[in-house]
Design a protein around this motif. Structure first.
Motif, short mmCIF file in Angstrom:
data_model
loop_
_atom_site.label_atom_id
_atom_site.label_comp_id
_atom_site.label_asym_id
_atom_site.label_seq_id
_atom_site.Cartn_x
_atom_site.Cartn_y
_atom_site.Cartn_z
N MET A 266 98.62 44.30 32.71
CA MET A 266 98.95 45.35 31.59
C MET A 266 97.71 45.33 30.38
N MET B 14 114.25 45.84 29.99
CA MET B 14 113.09 46.85 29.63
C MET B 14 114.13 48.11 30.18
N LEU C 195 113.18 49.42 26.42
CA LEU C 195 111.95 48.95 25.84
C LEU C 195 110.80 49.80 26.41
N LYS C 196 109.75 49.62 25.38
CA LYS C 196 108.40 50.03 25.91
C LYS C 196 107.55 48.84 25.68
N MET C 197 106.66 48.83 26.66
CA MET C 197 105.46 47.59 26.70
C MET C 197 104.09 48.18 27.11
N GLN C 198 103.16 47.93 26.22
CA GLN C 198 101.72 48.73 26.63
C GLN C 198 100.83 47.90 26.31
N GLY C 199 99.87 47.55 27.39
CA GLY C 199 98.86 46.72 27.00
C GLY C 199 97.71 47.80 26.66
N LEU D 89 100.99 44.83 24.14
CA LEU D 89 100.34 43.44 24.69
C LEU D 89 98.55 43.60 24.51
N LEU E 213 97.77 49.42 30.80
CA LEU E 213 99.11 50.06 31.53
C LEU E 213 100.11 50.35 30.18
#
Lengths: 336, 336
Positions: free
Chosen positions: A268, B268, B273-277, B246, A273
């Motif tokens: 990620m 999620m 939810l949103k997760m972003q690296g 992230l 990502l």
């Protein structure tokens, strides 16, 4: 006068792991006289969908849990047979969320009139022209930000959302669309009927390896209906800037074990990502946009679909369980 | 003439798990005569950062791996001592990415002049006014879309990025900022000096329970420097619509085991939810915006910081290893 006996399926107890017939009970109820502002609707089709499994648990979620002793709610389409509201005269085709019964009576505002077009079966309003089509469209266009030229991976590809998603991805300009499904027959259908460029059977094992072989140049978008090993495989194959729309995780719905998460979450960060979960309730405002685009694709004959139809309200629980086990191709429906 | 001997630290072999001194070697090299367009820079401070560990592996990533036998690259700040380029006259303070050495010589275009202001130590250009401050700002503002009133959780809160992030979150209007760190002393500093509303020591165990107790109303934003059990705890505490930036996963950098992923990824979907690296290399265009906002906060005396300074280029590897073990509070630096 129309018949006033409604057959309804209730939650009898909360399932642990896979639901069984014992978790449900069927009752017959006589409906009261219609009040002003109400309508009575005879359903033509009732929908069984994966997300319903979550509502059978007593856990915090985006929609309230089903309550024990109460009817299972969900999508259905029917026709007004008795009306005490001029907005919905008798004969109007309506979609609604009153769920698993053959005859429904409620305030007119809880039903939505839908176009009753020649050559367009009403059942389509429960899938390709309804919520499942909208789910596929929202996930690809607004969550995963699909762009022309992207390589797209879709899991649960032979399901109702997956068959819609593959076609929508191609129509939006995806360069290559890859699907996974659970039988050789489904895999064959994905490429012969649903526009997938290639597909594989996840039951052959090594999802990560099979995806890598199908996408030697990596993937840009992942539409997740499965979770688990499929999400992990997508994380391994993502190109820099990849985007995942998380729509469901059917792999974990019927297990009471705690599912393992992807073991490659550090991708990620290193590949920049994005992963976003969504439920349709927050995106219903996109219905008109979807209706316009899908309506045109459908009218141009560009949309294929399958239905797996079970007859009779009394077989709704069987239909639901078969769908959870993947017995359907395309949309699983109960015809009333 | 200035001295022309450069002490440089090279990668001698790739670490497996935790790096050791044996993975590095120190050489002294005589620099060639300056060519037209080049400058020679004597470093004042050299940076040691967590992300460097990843570059010591031979794996696909967002920046090339370090090569065996070549110098370790990374952030540093120094002063031009010899110039053959009129854009950077002798005496100019410059930041650059030439890494672990005391004396550098290269094309002027690979150095960037930075303001040399009274009362602003040059070392700050390597953290609060430089890349680490920018990392905290980008993650909160542009990845996690922090909004006024949000409850924010930051892991690795006592590190260079974490101490900046806590303050920036408060200055951007967060209602409540929660930090985790690895000692009682650090936890105390977070609330007494860095504006955190509350903090806990993850070494006390049960990260999920400690976070839930610290955020009884849930969290809206998570800034992840740690991964592993911290990310899992955040997923458990997220409110609907929560967003994770992230930034790193120091918990997994030095293990050769495959890390377990969060076991609650289905949140999620159900909570949207949103997760972003992200890695800073894609967001350097935000430097001017950051410079303006952080410059103002700093000038107003609103920004606290710590530095843990190790003396001498020959101790750079020790500084790096100590930082990876969490011996620093705030930014770990090597003074030349």
């Amino acid at each position: 006068m129309t018949d006033a006996i409604s057959t309804q399926i209730l939650l009898a107890s909360r399932p642990t792991g896979w639901p069984t017939q014992d978790n449900f009970t069927t009752v017959k109820r006589e409906l009261a006289d219609l009040k002003a502002g109400e309508v009575r609707v005879r359903n033509e089709f009732v929908s069984v969908d994966p997300y319903m499994r979550g509502r059978m648990n007593d856990t915090r979620s985006y929609i309230p849990s089903f309550q024990i002793g109460e009817q299972i709610l969900g999508g259905a389409i029917g026709r007004v047979v008795l009306s005490a509201d001029e907005a919905l005269p008798e004969g109007t085709l309506v979609s609604h969320q009153h769920g698993w019964s053959d005859l429904v009576q409620a305030e007119a505002a809880s039903f939505k009139a839908v176009p009753d077009l020649p050559g367009v079966p009403s059942s389509l309003r429960l899938h390709i022209l309804g919520m499942t089509g909208l789910t596929a469209y929202v996930g690809l266009s607004h969550i995963a930000n699909l762009e022309a030229g992207d390589t797209v991976f879709i899991s649960g590809a032979a399901g109702a959302v997956g068959t819609a998603a593959g076609q929508i991805a191609k129509l939006m300009g995806a360069k290559r669309v890859i699907g996974s499904a659970g039988s050789a027959e489904k895999v064959e259908l994905l490429t012969s009927k649903y526009g997938y460029d290639t597909a594989f059977n996840y039951k052959d094992g090594d999802v990560r390896g099979q995806l890598a072989a199908a996408a030697p140049e990596g993937i840009d978008v992942y539409f997740d209906n499965v979770g688990g090993d499929h999400l992990e495989a997508a994380l391994a194959s993502f190109n820099d800037g990849g985007r995942a729309a998380l729509c469901g995780a059917i792999s974990s719905y019927n297990t009471s074990e705690v599912p393992a998460g992807p073991n490659n979450m550090t991708n990620m960060v290193t590949r920049g990502l994005k992963m976003q979960g969504f439920t349709l309730s927050n995106y219903l405002f996109l219905s008109p946009e979807f209706g316009e685009r899908m309506g045109q694709w459908f009218a141009e004959g560009k949309i294929a679909y399958d239905e797996t139809i079970v007859e009779g309200i009394e077989n709704t629980v069987d239909a639901f369980l078969d769908m959870m086990r993947g017995a359907n191709t395309g949309k699983m429906l109960v015809r009333i």
